[in-house]
Design a protein around this motif. Structure first.
Motif: not given
Length: 225
Positions: A108-109, A131-133, A149-150, A162-164
């Motif tokens: 995916f990345a 970028i965030c999720t 995403c990492e 992370e954790d927006v």
């Protein structure tokens, strides 16, 4: 706090992206655009040869699958538009198999990273993108989208937050998100591994757009025919 440890590459000659919709439109000229009107039930003769249209919504005997046929597509969902690389298919791996396979994370990345480079070009390295999720729900320790995403962060050298957003329930429909970390960058790529109803993207849109962020929604798999 952002998990990014590397500063984004900056190019002083590249200005902030101010016409994202025009940019996306021009770059997607050769891509498939979903209009929401196509369905398997619309085959010649009005017959659905796979009988998918006749299945009840409660019938979970056939899990969604993806054959990873690369088909970048602009999709309308939940009142917004998002880009996807792959589409739900009749054959291929189930979504459960995909999420449980560690080898799918770099798969995916790499695909998403290459797509973003082609789409956004030099502006990715100008320091204006991150970028965030969407919020973690069921899988908080080993979250598939976060792990992807990492790796995207490492490949593209753009910050990953992370954790927006936080979600205090597991429901997907009409979920309300609360802000946890506000990205510093003006342009935010909101990534999700699979998108079905689009409700999580809608929640992120309602949370971040009023704060002045330009949002680009990108999904690995469009889980809706």
């Amino acid at each position: 706090m952002a998990s990014s440890t590397k500063a984004p590459l900056r190019n002083p000659d590249v200005q902030n992206t101010e016409s994202l919709p025009a940019l996306v439109t021009s770059l997607l000229t050769d891509y498939e655009v979903a209009d929401g009107s196509a369905a398997l039930g619309d085959l010649p003769g009005g017959k659905d040869i796979f009988a998918l249209a006749s299945r009840k919504s409660w019938d979970k005997s056939t899990e969604a699958r993806c054959n990873f046929d690369y088909r970048p597509r602009l999709n309308p969902r939940a009142g917004l538009w998002f880009l996807s690389l792959w589409q739900k298919s009749l054959m291929g791996r189930t979504l459960t198999e995909i999420k449980s396979d560690p080898a799918e994370i770099p798969h995916f990345a790499e695909a998403v990273s290459d797509f973003l480079v082609k789409l956004l070009g030099p502006s990715l390295s100008s320091g204006h993108w991150c970028i965030c999720t969407s919020p973690k729900r069921r899988h908080k320790e080993r979250n598939f989208a976060s792990l992807i995403c990492e790796e995207i962060h490492e490949r593209l050298q753009i910050p990953f937050y992370e954790d927006v957003a936080l979600c205090h329930s597991r429901q997907r429909i009409n979920a309300v998100f609360s802000l946890n970390v506000l990205p510093q960058e003006p342009n935010v790529i909101v990534f999700d591994d699979f998108v079905t109803t689009g409700s999580t993207l809608k929640g992120m849109n309602e949370l971040l757009r009023p704060l002045g962020k330009t949002l680009l929604f990108v999904a690995g798999i469009n889980n809706k025919l």
